[in-house]
Design an enzyme around this catalytic site. Structure first.
Site, PDB file in Angstrom:
ATOM      1  N   GLU A  77     -11.926   5.696   4.446  1.00 43.21           N
ATOM      2  CA  GLU A  77     -10.950   6.644   5.390  1.00 43.21           C
ATOM      3  C   GLU A  77     -12.773   7.165   6.105  1.00 43.21           C
ATOM      4  O   GLU A  77     -12.321   6.682   8.270  1.00 43.21           O
ATOM      5  CB  GLU A  77     -10.484   8.125   5.146  1.00 43.21           C
ATOM      6  CG  GLU A  77      -9.885   7.728   4.081  1.00 43.21           C
ATOM      7  CD  GLU A  77      -8.194   7.491   4.876  1.00 43.21           C
ATOM      8  OE1 GLU A  77      -8.514   7.530   6.440  1.00 43.21           O
ATOM      9  OE2 GLU A  77      -7.207   7.505   4.095  1.00 43.21           O
TER      10      GLU A  77
ATOM     11  N   TYR B  31       0.852  -1.130  -0.117  1.00 43.96           N
ATOM     12  CA  TYR B  31      -0.303   0.261  -0.174  1.00 43.96           C
ATOM     13  C   TYR B  31       0.610   0.754   0.001  1.00 43.96           C
ATOM     14  O   TYR B  31       0.491   2.679  -0.554  1.00 43.96           O
ATOM     15  CB  TYR B  31      -0.688  -0.195   1.199  1.00 43.96           C
ATOM     16  CG  TYR B  31      -1.734   1.820   1.033  1.00 43.96           C
ATOM     17  CD1 TYR B  31      -3.061   1.985   0.320  1.00 43.96           C
ATOM     18  CD2 TYR B  31      -1.478   1.609   2.773  1.00 43.96           C
ATOM     19  CE1 TYR B  31      -3.662   2.694   0.558  1.00 43.96           C
ATOM     20  CE2 TYR B  31      -2.105   3.311   2.196  1.00 43.96           C
ATOM     21  CZ  TYR B  31      -3.329   3.523   1.314  1.00 43.96           C
ATOM     22  OH  TYR B  31      -4.139   4.570   2.156  1.00 43.96           O
TER      23      TYR B  31
ATOM     24  N   TRP C 283      -6.393   1.441  10.560  1.00 46.01           N
ATOM     25  CA  TRP C 283      -5.951   1.220   8.943  1.00 46.01           C
ATOM     26  C   TRP C 283      -6.156  -0.166   7.942  1.00 46.01           C
ATOM     27  O   TRP C 283      -6.439  -0.264   7.290  1.00 46.01           O
ATOM     28  CB  TRP C 283      -5.165   2.867   8.681  1.00 46.01           C
ATOM     29  CG  TRP C 283      -4.802   1.954   6.751  1.00 46.01           C
ATOM     30  CD1 TRP C 283      -4.422   2.136   5.495  1.00 46.01           C
ATOM     31  CD2 TRP C 283      -6.489   2.494   5.799  1.00 46.01           C
ATOM     32  NE1 TRP C 283      -4.528   1.963   4.498  1.00 46.01           N
ATOM     33  CE2 TRP C 283      -6.286   2.283   4.087  1.00 46.01           C
ATOM     34  CE3 TRP C 283      -7.745   2.981   5.548  1.00 46.01           C
ATOM     35  CZ2 TRP C 283      -7.261   2.542   3.273  1.00 46.01           C
ATOM     36  CZ3 TRP C 283      -8.613   3.510   5.058  1.00 46.01           C
ATOM     37  CH2 TRP C 283      -8.824   2.989   3.281  1.00 46.01           C
TER      38      TRP C 283
END
Length: 198
Positions: free
Chosen positions: A48, A26, A56
């Protein structure tokens, strides 16, 4: 530059990007790269918001299930969701099952449809000018900025939910509106050309 870590491949990365293989991919391939397109940015905005209060990494690992559950985050499709879709999503163990966040995702799709120039144009209109240099450490990376505060206010005014200044700044970081890779990180800095187009 203690916040940089050299990975098994010998490349220096922001320390968080070297903490797991998922994060490394990522970090190297997505985070901080300029992203355009209404549906693509709606996906990031939605994820988000779902990340709020969670790691996350949890969201990243559930992203394939989120994409399946939310019709690949096509704004027009999600905007048409009704209570039966909310119930379906609340029963989907592959995603984060939070009614307020699910309802916000639907409301945000509807709000995005109402934007005359589209979501991408609105979000990018709040991108700050590029910094002269990348931050040297995580201590120099803010949690929010005047631009993210203004963006959150603009989104809220247009009916968006679950997008406060901190979430707005995380979105800006993730989609390349700001470059918060640390000085010395192997990921190339975006060029002026990366920010072009819609």
């Amino acid at each position: 530059m203690s916040d940089l870590v050299r990975g098994p491949d010998g490349l220096p990365r922001c320390a968080w990007g070297a903490s797991t293989p998922d994060y490394a991919v990522y970090h190297d391939e997505e985070w901080g790269r300029p992203l355009r397109g209404d549906d693509a940015l709606y996906e990031r905005l939605t994820l988000e918001a779902f990340q709020s209060g969670l790691s996350w990494l949890t969201i990243l690992r559930k992203r394939p299930a989120f994409r399946l559950a939310f019709d690949e985050f096509r704004i027009e499709r999600v905007a048409g969701y009704d209570e039966s879709d909310v119930a379906r999503l609340l029963a989907d163990a592959g995603i984060v099952r939070n009614r307020a966040k699910i309802e916000a995702a639907v409301a945000n799709a509807r709000a995005a449809l109402e934007l005359p120039d589209g979501l991408s144009a609105l979000l990018w209109s709040y991108a700050p000018p590029p910094r002269a240099a990348r931050p040297e450490s995580f201590a120099q990376v803010p949690a929010l900025t005047p631009e993210s505060t203004a963006l959150a206010k603009a989104l809220k005014k247009r009916g968006f939910r679950f997008v406060g200044p901190t979430t707005a700044y995380a979105l800006m970081q993730a989609t390349g509106m700001v470059d918060d890779h640390l000085a010395g990180c192997h990921v190339a800095a975006p060029t002026a050309r990366d920010g072009m187009g819609a």
